[in-house]
Design a protein around this motif. Structure first.
Motif, PDB file in Angstrom:
ATOM      1  N   MET A 221      31.938  59.919  35.339  1.00 11.12           N
ATOM      2  CA  MET A 221      32.271  59.317  36.629  1.00 11.12           C
ATOM      3  C   MET A 221      33.092  58.056  36.436  1.00 11.12           C
ATOM      4  O   MET A 221      33.058  57.423  35.373  1.00 11.12           O
ATOM      5  CB  MET A 221      30.990  58.972  37.406  1.00 11.12           C
ATOM      6  CG  MET A 221      30.199  60.171  37.878  1.00 11.12           C
ATOM      7  SD  MET A 221      28.558  59.709  38.524  1.00 11.12           S
ATOM      8  CE  MET A 221      28.942  58.300  39.571  1.00 11.12           C
ATOM      9  N   ASP A 222      33.856  57.665  37.463  1.00  5.40           N
ATOM     10  CA  ASP A 222      34.527  56.368  37.444  1.00  5.40           C
ATOM     11  C   ASP A 222      33.499  55.242  37.407  1.00  5.40           C
ATOM     12  O   ASP A 222      33.677  54.239  36.715  1.00  5.40           O
ATOM     13  CB  ASP A 222      35.400  56.195  38.696  1.00  5.40           C
ATOM     14  CG  ASP A 222      36.676  57.013  38.643  1.00  5.40           C
ATOM     15  OD1 ASP A 222      37.080  57.422  37.535  1.00  5.40           O
ATOM     16  OD2 ASP A 222      37.265  57.255  39.705  1.00  5.40           O
ATOM     17  N   GLU A 223      32.431  55.408  38.174  1.00  8.17           N
ATOM     18  CA  GLU A 223      31.426  54.367  38.298  1.00  8.17           C
ATOM     19  C   GLU A 223      30.415  54.437  37.149  1.00  8.17           C
ATOM     20  O   GLU A 223      30.021  55.522  36.736  1.00  8.17           O
ATOM     21  CB  GLU A 223      30.671  54.509  39.621  1.00  8.17           C
ATOM     22  CG  GLU A 223      31.545  54.393  40.855  1.00  8.17           C
ATOM     23  CD  GLU A 223      32.225  55.700  41.239  1.00  8.17           C
ATOM     24  OE1 GLU A 223      33.004  55.704  42.203  1.00  8.17           O
ATOM     25  OE2 GLU A 223      31.987  56.730  40.551  1.00  8.17           O
ATOM     26  N   PRO A 354      31.073  52.237  46.674  1.00  6.64           N
ATOM     27  CA  PRO A 354      31.737  53.062  45.662  1.00  6.64           C
ATOM     28  C   PRO A 354      31.906  54.493  46.147  1.00  6.64           C
ATOM     29  O   PRO A 354      31.241  54.927  47.085  1.00  6.64           O
ATOM     30  CB  PRO A 354      30.788  52.995  44.467  1.00  6.64           C
ATOM     31  CG  PRO A 354      29.449  52.702  45.067  1.00  6.64           C
ATOM     32  CD  PRO A 354      29.703  51.854  46.280  1.00  6.64           C
ATOM     33  N   LEU A 355      32.804  55.225  45.509  1.00  8.80           N
ATOM     34  CA  LEU A 355      32.988  56.628  45.871  1.00  8.80           C
ATOM     35  C   LEU A 355      31.706  57.423  45.664  1.00  8.80           C
ATOM     36  O   LEU A 355      31.349  58.290  46.456  1.00  8.80           O
ATOM     37  CB  LEU A 355      34.113  57.244  45.045  1.00  8.80           C
ATOM     38  CG  LEU A 355      35.544  56.852  45.413  1.00  8.80           C
ATOM     39  CD1 LEU A 355      36.524  57.528  44.472  1.00  8.80           C
ATOM     40  CD2 LEU A 355      35.859  57.218  46.851  1.00  8.80           C
ATOM     41  N   GLY A 420      39.470  51.796  45.051  1.00  6.12           N
ATOM     42  CA  GLY A 420      38.515  50.724  44.871  1.00  6.12           C
ATOM     43  C   GLY A 420      37.117  51.161  45.276  1.00  6.12           C
ATOM     44  O   GLY A 420      36.125  50.572  44.885  1.00  6.12           O
ATOM     45  N   GLY A 421      37.067  52.228  46.057  1.00  2.72           N
ATOM     46  CA  GLY A 421      35.812  52.751  46.559  1.00  2.72           C
ATOM     47  C   GLY A 421      36.102  53.623  47.764  1.00  2.72           C
ATOM     48  O   GLY A 421      37.205  54.131  47.939  1.00  2.72           O
ATOM     49  N   ARG A 422      35.102  53.794  48.617  1.00  2.00           N
ATOM     50  CA  ARG A 422      35.268  54.604  49.827  1.00  2.00           C
ATOM     51  C   ARG A 422      35.562  53.662  50.993  1.00  2.00           C
ATOM     52  O   ARG A 422      34.664  53.154  51.658  1.00  2.00           O
ATOM     53  CB  ARG A 422      34.002  55.422  50.086  1.00  2.00           C
ATOM     54  CG  ARG A 422      34.183  56.504  51.156  1.00  2.00           C
ATOM     55  CD  ARG A 422      32.947  57.366  51.274  1.00  2.00           C
ATOM     56  NE  ARG A 422      32.581  57.991  50.011  1.00  2.00           N
ATOM     57  CZ  ARG A 422      33.172  59.077  49.498  1.00  2.00           C
ATOM     58  NH1 ARG A 422      34.170  59.644  50.147  1.00  2.00           N
ATOM     59  NH2 ARG A 422      32.762  59.578  48.339  1.00  2.00           N
ATOM     60  N   GLY A 516      41.004  49.466  40.245  1.00  2.00           N
ATOM     61  CA  GLY A 516      40.902  50.545  41.220  1.00  2.00           C
ATOM     62  C   GLY A 516      39.445  50.888  41.424  1.00  2.00           C
ATOM     63  O   GLY A 516      38.605  50.013  41.651  1.00  2.00           O
ATOM     64  N   ASN A 517      39.107  52.181  41.312  1.00  3.94           N
ATOM     65  CA  ASN A 517      37.701  52.581  41.425  1.00  3.94           C
ATOM     66  C   ASN A 517      36.876  52.019  40.281  1.00  3.94           C
ATOM     67  O   ASN A 517      35.671  51.810  40.414  1.00  3.94           O
ATOM     68  CB  ASN A 517      37.581  54.099  41.438  1.00  3.94           C
ATOM     69  CG  ASN A 517      38.146  54.697  42.711  1.00  3.94           C
ATOM     70  OD1 ASN A 517      38.171  54.059  43.753  1.00  3.94           O
ATOM     71  ND2 ASN A 517      38.604  55.930  42.626  1.00  3.94           N
ATOM     72  N   SER A 518      37.520  51.818  39.143  1.00  2.00           N
ATOM     73  CA  SER A 518      36.894  51.116  38.025  1.00  2.00           C
ATOM     74  C   SER A 518      38.011  50.347  37.321  1.00  2.00           C
ATOM     75  O   SER A 518      38.820  49.699  37.981  1.00  2.00           O
ATOM     76  CB  SER A 518      36.161  52.093  37.096  1.00  2.00           C
ATOM     77  OG  SER A 518      37.036  53.069  36.565  1.00  2.00           O
ATOM     78  N   PHE A 519      38.059  50.383  35.988  1.00  2.38           N
ATOM     79  CA  PHE A 519      39.070  49.638  35.250  1.00  2.38           C
ATOM     80  C   PHE A 519      40.466  50.211  35.528  1.00  2.38           C
ATOM     81  O   PHE A 519      40.629  51.328  36.016  1.00  2.38           O
ATOM     82  CB  PHE A 519      38.787  49.709  33.751  1.00  2.38           C
ATOM     83  CG  PHE A 519      39.110  51.061  33.150  1.00  2.38           C
ATOM     84  CD1 PHE A 519      40.271  51.247  32.428  1.00  2.38           C
ATOM     85  CD2 PHE A 519      38.271  52.143  33.338  1.00  2.38           C
ATOM     86  CE1 PHE A 519      40.585  52.491  31.890  1.00  2.38           C
ATOM     87  CE2 PHE A 519      38.570  53.381  32.813  1.00  2.38           C
ATOM     88  CZ  PHE A 519      39.734  53.569  32.081  1.00  2.38           C
ATOM     89  N   SER A 520      41.486  49.442  35.185  1.00  6.30           N
ATOM     90  CA  SER A 520      42.859  49.892  35.372  1.00  6.30           C
ATOM     91  C   SER A 520      43.353  50.577  34.105  1.00  6.30           C
ATOM     92  O   SER A 520      43.430  49.962  33.046  1.00  6.30           O
ATOM     93  CB  SER A 520      43.768  48.704  35.699  1.00  6.30           C
ATOM     94  OG  SER A 520      45.130  49.093  35.643  1.00  6.30           O
ATOM     95  N   GLY A 521      43.719  51.860  34.218  1.00  4.21           N
ATOM     96  CA  GLY A 521      44.201  52.604  33.060  1.00  4.21           C
ATOM     97  C   GLY A 521      45.591  52.224  32.610  1.00  4.21           C
ATOM     98  O   GLY A 521      46.056  52.663  31.554  1.00  4.21           O
TER      99      GLY A 521
END
Length: 632
Positions: A221-223, A354-355, A420-422, A516-521
């Protein structure tokens, strides 16, 4: 993350350098209330500024004129006039100088031999290196890896709690996890076809022939998914310390040291008589889940949780003081620590909603690509850094890699999805990417006018228009619409711009990197780009101890209150020249360092050392295991 030492700020200097924060707060309130569409693309603005509504600056109390941006670019030369003090260097100049000292001290701890590296290990870790340490060192040396013991601190922070958990329980939990990589007899395999798992498998297969038997559970998961309550973690760490014995026993005993790993049965399903199942929480508020990982005396545990996100989020700079120096980030580790910053629960999508929520209180070995300060996962290099995906990397033969600094655009550029989330109609206002794009809208700044007490707002707006190009490429709306620009509740506020490949983004000198939803790739690509990454993050990653803020990149607070000050210092404003020389140095140093310590070979060596240590934690004889050939 290596950071200069925190310095106490004098009240007289705080006010001058926090003034840009006021502009940010006003813009945040503006984008809550205005229907203007936000889009700055190569200087072209689209908005309905006439429809802007009045705003206010409630919940913010800082003396001084609103809208001032700190200058501080010039030194006072010669003797000061009577009654005047010599002006201090700009705080960024001080931070850059301290970063160089930090970096020099880091390099001074480099080791050049197996025995020297083993000695540095015992000095820093307080025990013998794991079995197979000589193979690890040879693999590192053969791949021209720079060896500084500090580089692997994250491994030991991540693994230390597991010394306080019974090995049988650890083996059971890891074997029975649904998504994992298994190593048996020097061969790694998985039953999962998830692309993250396959990427990690490819990474591990580079070193599988040197690995003992183990099972490696993975978070796809992203989270992040594990937050052990602070009180429980204290008990676990106490047990971990007791199980390891004294430092002298761990580093001086050589006669009874076990120098090999156990072999595991292919089927460990019955390894524990009464296994403790993992219970997953699937409902929030997520902030309440996260803050249980903080000390009960911390601000985050003491301040009540926010449940209503309809209004503009307040910016509370008093919570940032621990990691700031004269208005700029001085300690990046503290800057990403949520426990002293309860206000950021309204400033980042992961904290708001979060998503996905799937979290446990139970401590078991779970590997992932990033985590928050309160999470208990074990970090691996993220798949985004390993794969040659066009979203996260620039082809080696791209012309973008040869653009001279002097030929780059003297401004900043950002394109991204509104993640960043929902985000929903009642919560999107605090999401980090929405906030950042909003504050880079020149039309909004110009529309404020003097009636809102913004000093020289037209000048500021013109400067932002000339130096910033930030826009969304997809509003990522919580609706059934598949159209990137269709989002009823934010469509009046933002316009969607065409995406740009990384090869076109790096023609700008400054690349803000926003979670973003987690770290930036994109972070590794930005470091290698020959431009300056301006990094704002609440996430921890495997490479944090290798990078020195203000030497290899520019850190930014997650509130973004320092953004205008950072850009004004480097780019200049109002006829004043910026410090282009320092920006060029950071860009060059960051790029060269990334090519030295963030290569795929460096990731492989990190993974090999991590998994050797992890295998020891799983072993029944772990307290007696080690590599001691250099002491025989």
């Amino acid at each position: 993350m290596i950071s200069p030492t925190i310095m106490l700020r004098r009240p007289s200097s705080v006010y001058r350098y926090f003034a840009p924060a006021v502009v940010l707060v006003m813009v945040v309130y503006w984008y809550i209330l205005t229907p203007a569409r936000i889009h700055i693309a190569t200087g072209a603005l689209t908005s309905t500024a006439a429809q802007l509504q009045h705003m206010h600056v409630a919940n913010y109390h800082t003396p001084g004129r609103i809208g001032q941006i700190p200058v501080g670019l010039q030194h006072t030369k010669g003797k000061p006039h009577k009654g005047h003090k010599t002006q201090r260097p700009h705080p960024i100049e001080e931070l850059v100088g301290k970063a160089q000292t930090t970096f020099n001290n880091l390099l001074a701890r480099q080791t050049y031999s197996l025995n020297g590296t083993a000695a540095a290990y015992r000095e820093r870790r307080g025990r013998h290196p794991p079995p197979g340490f000589d193979l690890w060192y040879k693999y590192a040396a053969d791949n021209n890896v720079l060896i500084v013991e500090d580089f692997w601190d994250q491994i030991y922070d991540d693994l230390q709690p597991f010394w306080g958990v019974a090995t049988q329980q650890l083996r059971h939990d890891t074997y029975n996890f649904h998504m994992k990589i298994s190593v048996r007899n020097g061969s790694a395999s998985t039953t999962s076809d998830w692309f993250w798992t396959q990427t990690w498998l490819e990474m591990i297969r580079k070193v599988e022939h040197m690995l003992p038997d183990m099972d490696i559970p993975l978070n796809a998961m992203d989270e992040p998914r594990m937050v052990v309550p602070w009180e429980d973690m204290r008990e676990v760490l106490d047990r971990a310390g007791a199980a390891s014995g004294t430092r002298d026993t761990r580093t001086k005993e050589t006669n009874n040291v076990v120098t090999g790993y156990q072999q595991l049965d292919p089927d460990l399903s019955k390894d524990v008589a009464e296994p403790q199942d993992i219970v997953w929480e699937t409902a929030g508020p997520y902030w309440d889940i996260l803050r249980r990982g903080c000390d009960p005396e911390s601000a985050t545990r003491q301040v009540p949780s926010v449940t209503d996100f309809h209004e503009a989020p307040p910016i509370r700079h008093n919570y940032a003081q621990a990691h700031m120096q004269r208005g700029f980030v001085v300690n990046t580790t503290l800057a990403s620590d949520i426990c002293h910053q309860p206000d950021i629960q309204t400033l980042n999508g992961i904290f708001i909603e979060p998503l996905t929520i799937s979290t446990t209180k139970k401590l078991f070995p779970l590997f992932g690509g990033s985590k928050l300060s309160v999470n208990n996962e074990i970090l691996l290099p993220a798949p985004a850094y390993w794969r040659n995906d066009a979203r996260f990397s620039i082809a080696a033969d791209s012309r973008a890699n040869s653009i001279a600094w002097e030929d780059k655009v003297n401004g900043s550029f950002w394109r991204g999805v509104a993640t960043g989330g929902r985000n929903r109609p009642d919560n999107w206002r605090g999401f980090q990417r929405h906030r950042f794009v909003a504050m880079n809208n020149a039309t909004a700044l110009a529309a404020q006018g003097r009636s809102h007490n913004i000093d020289k707002s037209n000048e500021l707006a013109a400067w932002v228009a000339a130096s910033s190009d930030c826009a969304f490429v997809d509003l990522f709306c919580d609706t059934d619409s598949k159209v990137a620009s269709a989002c009823p509740y934010v469509d009046p506020h933002y316009a969607v711009a065409k995406g740009r490949p990384l090869s076109e983004q790096v023609v700008y000198k400054f690349l803000p990197d926003i979670d973003g939803n987690s770290f930036s790739g994109r972070y590794l690509a930005f470091l290698r780009s020959g431009s300056v990454p301006v990094k704002a993050t609440v996430w921890r990653e495997w490479h944090d101890q290798r990078l020195v803020a203000w030497k290899h990149y520019v850190p930014m607070d997650t509130r973004f209150s320092d953004w205008f000050g950072i850009m004004e210092f480097f780019v200049g404003r109002g006829g004043r020249h910026g410090r282009d020389d320092l920006a060029k140095r950071i860009a060059e140093d960051g790029g060269a360092w990334a090519e030295r310590v963030l290569r795929k070979e460096d990731m492989q060596v990190y993974v090999l050392r991590l998994l050797l240590e992890y295998a020891r934690v799983l072993d029944e004889k772990r307290e007696r295991m080690g590599w001691v050939d250099d002491l025989q």
